[in-house]
Structure formats: C-alpha cells, structure tokens
Design a protein around this motif. Structure first.
Motif, PDB file in Angstrom:
ATOM      1  N   ALA A  57     -10.365  38.954   1.067  1.00 29.23           N
ATOM      2  CA  ALA A  57      -9.072  39.093   1.750  1.00 29.23           C
ATOM      3  C   ALA A  57      -8.279  37.785   1.680  1.00 29.23           C
ATOM      4  O   ALA A  57      -7.061  37.795   1.480  1.00 29.23           O
ATOM      5  N   THR A 116     -12.743  42.901   9.269  1.00 28.78           N
ATOM      6  CA  THR A 116     -13.688  41.987   8.603  1.00 28.78           C
ATOM      7  C   THR A 116     -15.089  42.294   9.097  1.00 28.78           C
ATOM      8  O   THR A 116     -15.322  42.296  10.306  1.00 28.78           O
ATOM      9  N   TYR A 138      -6.538  37.645  -1.425  1.00 28.05           N
ATOM     10  CA  TYR A 138      -5.481  38.654  -1.496  1.00 28.05           C
ATOM     11  C   TYR A 138      -4.225  38.209  -0.727  1.00 28.05           C
ATOM     12  O   TYR A 138      -3.125  38.720  -0.970  1.00 28.05           O
ATOM     13  N   ILE A 144      -5.521  44.179   1.955  1.00 21.29           N
ATOM     14  CA  ILE A 144      -6.493  44.494   0.891  1.00 21.29           C
ATOM     15  C   ILE A 144      -7.093  45.893   1.106  1.00 21.29           C
ATOM     16  O   ILE A 144      -7.422  46.597   0.140  1.00 21.29           O
ATOM     17  N   ILE A 155      -6.468  41.369   5.906  1.00 17.66           N
ATOM     18  CA  ILE A 155      -7.510  42.401   6.006  1.00 17.66           C
ATOM     19  C   ILE A 155      -6.868  43.788   5.830  1.00 17.66           C
ATOM     20  O   ILE A 155      -7.349  44.631   5.059  1.00 17.66           O
ATOM     21  N   VAL A 159     -14.154  45.065   5.418  1.00 17.36           N
ATOM     22  CA  VAL A 159     -13.641  44.199   4.358  1.00 17.36           C
ATOM     23  C   VAL A 159     -14.384  42.861   4.327  1.00 17.36           C
ATOM     24  O   VAL A 159     -14.734  42.304   5.371  1.00 17.36           O
TER      25      VAL A 159
END
Ligand code: KG4
Ligand code: ZN
Length: 344
Positions: free
Chosen positions: A114, A79, A117, A315, A312, A109
């Motif tokens: 995320a 992230t 997702y 995705i 994380i 990301v």
C-alpha cells in the motif's frame, strides 16, 4: 465504488474513504504521538489500547468528512500485515465487524504494498500522475528499507534491502540520542534546514559489490553519528550544533539510499522511481531525487507518505477488481516474508 480503508499497524489510528482506487474523499489520521513521546518510541501496549478507544470515532469521521453514510460503503479494506500485532488486530476486528454488519466484502492488505501504491492517490481537483509499471520502488519507513522492482500493484520483486537497521529507525535513534525531538525523522528534517551538511563526515557502508549492490546499511552511520560526535563534543574541538548534526547525518542517510538506487536503475534500465513510506516525506530525499538527471522521481504528497487509510482503500480496489477478497477468519501477521531479500 467507495471503499473504507482502515490502518492501525503502528501508532496512527487512521481511516479514509477512497473512490475508484484513487480519488481520496477523506483521510483521517489520529496520531498517538503525544502518548508515546515521553518514552521516545512507540509503546505497543499503549498503541493497541488507544486504537481500541479511537477506532470507532476515526472511522465515523472518515465517513462524515467524505459526506457519506455506512450504507454507501461498497467494501472495507484493512491492513493486516506487517506491524505491531496488538495494533493490527484492533483495526482488523473493526473492519471485520463493519463488513459483516453491512454485508460488504473485506479486503486485507499488505501495508508495504500500500505504501508503494500511495503515489497513485489524488485529492479532489488534483490531477493524477500515475507511474506506469514497471518501475523501481523505494520503500522507506521506520521498519523497512527496500529497493524493489514493481511490475504491477501486487507484483513486487525485492532487489535490495537494509542488512541491519531501517533508515527511519536510524533517524529516530539519532534524534533520541541527542534529544532532537520525537518523532525523530521529521525533527531531523526540520533542524537540517538550518544546518551545514558538510560539518561532519560520516562513513558510507562498503556495500556496493556483488549480491549487495542494491543493499544498504544504517547501523554504521547511526553508531558513528552517536559515538563520533560524543568524542568531538568531549574534546571540544568542534562546535556541534543540533542543526549541523542533523544536516550532516541526513545528507549521509540520503546518499546511502541514492547509491543503491542508482545501481539498481543502471542495472535494470528502469528510470522511474516511485517512493513510499514515512521517510519519503524527507525533504532532502525528495529534492535530491528530483534533481537527478535521467531519473523520474514520483513521490506521494507528504500526507500520504506516513501510515494512512487512503493507501489501503486505494490498493484494495485493484484486489476487488480481480475478485480477491478476504474471509472473516483472516488473521494478522507481524512480519511478511514477501519483503525479505533472498540472496543466491
Ligand atoms: O511509514 P511510517 O509512517 O511507519 C512505518 O511503517 O514505519 O514511517 C515512520 C518513519 C519514522 O521512522 C519517522 O521518523 C520517519 O518515517 N519519517 C521521516 C520523516 N517523516 C517521517 N524520516 C525522515 N524525514 C522525514 N521528514
Ligand atoms: Zn508504514
């Protein structure tokens, strides 16, 4: 391919290994709750220091529990936005060092994408129930409340958002005010089970027309829950139990989300709703949406609702598949423009 996912955007020090974008081999979440509880909220300075102490061991455990070594990791995902800057930088620097040392790709990301997702992740042995695009997304966390249209894992259009406080923030503030427990969302959810949700009536925001049809507001509910109940208590004309406060507040908080979501479903014709974010663990929200006729509600398992490394890593597989990787110079950012609503 096995991807190591790192997430340190707030107060969870998290790492996970996910295979092929959906199969979760490990998901380690080291929570800092006891260190922030005395302050009834996350203290950014403490959060980044704890991440610095814990990140190596957390990633080590994620690899061990997945039964793999560093050499088996095909890519590192991390992230890098949005979140507390000092916390993000710890995970990002660790991920860069890992990627450089092992000579594997780095994928930075957006944490909110995320969260959306997360419902596609599955644990060993569990069947996947992926929702097909397009669908309506409901992103509900401590910092965000967003209703969006998702046409792909990375193709998101914000339809509505909070015009003031995030829903999770309202749970946290009300819980803090009445000393119901920390963190507030889970504490209110627990207390509400034994409370009467019609004990108190709280106002709904008047945001259901024009540009605001899909927007929500939580500052009115938060202030009413705090001020109105103080008045009741002082006048002693109501027996305000913690359970009743929790249940009545939670009912209104969910009703506010539901009204905006149903408007969006009606107008777009989309009948699948995919939820994500810490508040997606809320039992009343889950039950209410599941019971709606004509709506298919998809929720991640509770352990993938709050911040975690699995979403994380999951995705990131899709970014890699289209050749999107991040340079080692990639930086962190506290906010993201992409998740702001634009009014005409
Ligand atoms: O996604 P998350 O872990 O972190 C952020 O990115 O903000 O969400 C944290 C938020 C907090 O406000 C917390 O109180 C709320 O999610 N939360 C809940 C529940 N579990 C966590 N809110 C309502 N009901 C729950 N069961
Ligand atoms: Zn989050």
């Amino acid at each position: 391919m096995k991807i190591l996912g790192i997430e340190t955007s707030c107060d969870e020090c998290a790492a996970a290994v996910v295979e092929d974008g959906e199969k979760v081999l490990s998901n380690v979440v080291a929570t800092q709750i006891p260190f922030h509880a005395p302050y009834n909220g996350v203290v950014p300075e403490i959060a980044s220091r704890k991440h610095t102490e814990w990140i190596y061991e957390t990633a080590r455990r994620a690899l061990d529990e997945a039964g793999i070594g560093a050499k088996d990791v095909g890519a590192v995902a991390v992230t890098n936005r949005p979140g507390l800057l000092g916390s993000l930088i710890v995970g990002l620097s660790f991920a860069k060092a890992f990627a450089w040392a092992r000579g594997v790709p780095l994928v930075a990301v957006d944490h909110m994408k995320a969260h959306l997702y997360a419902s596609q992740l599955r644990k060993e042995g569990a069947p996947a129930v992926p929702a097909e695009y397009p669908f309506l997304g409901l992103l509900v966390s401590g910092g965000h409340t967003i209703i969006c249209r998702a046409d792909g894992f990375d193709d998101i259009t914000v339809l509505g958002a909070t015009i003031d406080d995030a829903v999770g923030e309202a749970f946290d503030k009300v819980a803090k005010h009445y000393g119901l427990g920390y963190p507030g969302g889970a504490a209110i959810d627990r207390l509400a089970r034994d409370g009467d949700s019609s004990a108190f009536r709280f106002p709904m925001p008047s945001l259901h027309k024009g540009d605001h049809r899909y927007d929500v507001s939580y500052s009115g509910l938060k202030n009413a829950a705090i001020n109105q109940l103080e008045t009741f208590r002082m006048r002693k004309d109501a027996q305000a139990t913690s359970q009743d406060i929790a249940a009545s507040f939670q009912k209104t908080a969910v009703d506010i989300l539901l009204r905006a979501l149903l408007n969006a479903a009606d107008d777009t014709g989309l009948s699948t709703v995919v939820a994500g974010g810490g508040v997606a663990a809320n039992s009343r929200l889950r039950e209410t949406l599941a019971a709606r006729p004509n709506l298919r509600a998809v929720f991640p398992p509770p352990e993938f609702c709050g911040d975690n490394g699995a979403m994380i890593a999951g995705i990131a597989r899709h970014y890699l598949a289209r050749g999107d990787t991040s340079p080692l110079s990639v930086t962190a950012s506290a906010r993201v423009e992409g998740f702001k609503k634009r009014y005409p």
